[in-house]
Design an enzyme around this catalytic site. Structure first.
Site, short mmCIF file in Angstrom:
data_model
loop_
_atom_site.label_atom_id
_atom_site.label_comp_id
_atom_site.label_asym_id
_atom_site.label_seq_id
_atom_site.Cartn_x
_atom_site.Cartn_y
_atom_site.Cartn_z
N ASP A 15 0.87 -1.18 0.00
CA ASP A 15 0.00 0.00 0.00
C ASP A 15 0.91 1.22 0.00
OD1 ASP A 15 -2.40 1.58 0.23
OD2 ASP A 15 -1.96 1.84 2.35
N SER A 16 0.30 2.40 -0.11
CA SER A 16 1.09 3.62 -0.08
C SER A 16 1.61 3.93 1.33
CB SER A 16 0.23 4.79 -0.56
OG SER A 16 -0.90 4.92 0.27
N TYR A 47 -0.93 8.38 -2.61
CA TYR A 47 -1.03 8.03 -4.02
C TYR A 47 -2.29 8.66 -4.63
CZ TYR A 47 2.43 4.19 -3.83
OH TYR A 47 3.57 3.43 -3.72
N CYS A 78 -4.42 -1.48 -1.85
CA CYS A 78 -4.59 -0.05 -2.08
C CYS A 78 -5.68 0.11 -3.13
CB CYS A 78 -3.27 0.54 -2.57
SG CYS A 78 -3.39 2.25 -3.08
N GLU A 157 -2.58 8.47 8.64
CA GLU A 157 -1.11 8.33 8.74
C GLU A 157 -0.59 9.07 9.98
OE1 GLU A 157 1.37 6.90 6.61
OE2 GLU A 157 -0.24 5.87 5.54
N CYS A 189 -10.98 3.01 0.54
CA CYS A 189 -9.55 3.32 0.68
C CYS A 189 -9.11 2.54 1.90
CB CYS A 189 -9.34 4.82 0.89
SG CYS A 189 -7.66 5.25 1.35
N THR A 190 -7.99 1.84 1.79
CA THR A 190 -7.60 0.96 2.90
C THR A 190 -7.17 1.73 4.15
OG1 THR A 190 -5.43 0.75 1.86
CG2 THR A 190 -7.02 -1.02 1.47
N HIS A 191 -6.97 3.03 4.02
CA HIS A 191 -6.69 3.84 5.21
C HIS A 191 -7.97 4.11 6.03
CE1 HIS A 191 -2.84 4.76 3.31
NE2 HIS A 191 -2.47 5.40 4.40
N1 DGL Z 1 -4.70 3.40 1.03
C1 DGL Z 1 -4.72 3.70 -0.34
C2 DGL Z 1 -6.06 3.42 -0.97
O1 DGL Z 1 -6.66 2.43 -0.60
C3 DGL Z 1 -4.07 4.95 -0.83
C4 DGL Z 1 -4.21 6.19 -0.06
C5 DGL Z 1 -3.31 7.25 -0.64
O2 DGL Z 1 -2.11 6.99 -0.69
O3 DGL Z 1 -3.80 8.30 -1.07
O4 DGL Z 1 -6.52 4.09 -1.85
#
Ligand code: DGL
Length: 270
Positions: A15-16, A47, A78, A157, A189-191
């Site tokens: 992931d990012s 990303y 991601c 983050e 988004c995985t975040h």
């Molecule tokens: N966690 C990532 C996603 O699922 C990327 C978040 C990012 O880097 O902007 O999209």
């Protein structure tokens, strides 16, 4: 059936940044015996605000690194990469590659009762229209509303998982989402699952929050089975974590979320 050494290799996940750990957690719960190699590209996060060309370039570099770590399958944890680069990565790669977008769409389609689904994600994911496409491929009658929430990534983050700034940001982004009146909200988004508490509080009761992690783990299990790659010994797998930068609070937040030690976190130059 005799299983060869390939089954002992790890599952490569990237992931990012920290977000992909939400997928790692689901993988560890479903496939506790498997070894996992995680790469978080914290030096280049986010990303989701970058162009598809740049995201593809980063993804290729991440894949190249993971492949140097003795892996048997790649999980793109991601949504942004899954939305804008997955078909290309799959076509280029000999190892099985799977993403998080289809699992997220599948999970939402199973959850909704009203047929009204809202999707939140990074700017790149929302702009790509990939969730709408995936959801409509499952059921063309679904009503979908999409909203980019780019600042959620920085908040996650930073470890600001539940404070006033996060709450205010969530209220601002989610206002039109509430107005739309979905019964299901995809954390695309995985975040975002890291901010689940605040998002859920702002959305209110009656809106189910879904993410890709569990469905993604089910898909990984299927791929391992199909390719005869499943590690069959009963011992618990190991996790190796590599980051292109190790932010100050990374270990603390990562371990809090994973519910176990991340072990040694190795900084690498990508
Ligand atoms: N966690 C990532 C996603 O699922 C990327 C978040 C990012 O880097 O902007 O999209």
């Amino acid at each position: 059936m005799k299983r060869d050494d390939k089954s002992y290799k790890g599952i490569g996940v990237f992931d990012s940044g920290i977000g992909g750990l939400t997928v790692v957690r689901a993988l560890m719960e479903r496939l506790p015996e498997e070894n996992i190699v995680y790469f978080g590209d914290s030096a280049r996060v986010p990303y989701g605000t970058k162009s598809p060309e740049t995201v593809l370039r980063f993804a290729r570099e991440n894949l190249k690194f993971l492949k140097s770590r003795n892996i048997k399958l790649i999980v793109v944890a991601c949504n942004t990469v899954s939305a804008v680069a997955l078909p290309v990565l799959k076509a280029e790669e000999k190892l099985p590659v799977t993403g998080v977008l289809l699992p997220g769409a599948l999970s939402a389609s199973k959850t909704t009762e009203s047929g009204k689904i809202a999707v939140i994600g990074t700017t790149a994911t929302i702009h790509s229209g990939a969730y709408e496409e995936a959801l409509h491929a499952i059921n063309q009658d679904l009503e979908i509303f999409s909203q980019a929430c780019p600042l959620f990534v920085s908040l996650a983050e930073e470890g600001w998982l539940n404070n006033d700034v996060t709450r205010l940001t969530a209220r601002k982004y989610l206002e039109p989402v509430i107005e739309f009146g979905a019964d299901t909200l995809v954390l695309g988004c995985t975040h975002y699952p890291l901010l689940r508490e605040v998002i859920s509080e702002v959305m209110g009761k009656g809106v189910e929050l879904v993410d890709s992690a569990n469905e993604c783990a089910i898909e990984v299990e299927k791929i391992l089975e199909k390719n005869n790659l499943r590690k069959m010994t009963g011992d618990t797998g190991e996790i190796r974590v590599f980051m292109s930068d190790v932010p100050y609070k990374f270990k603390e937040i990562g371990e809090r979320f994973l519910g176990r030690s991340l072990g040694e976190v190795t900084k690498i130059q990508i």
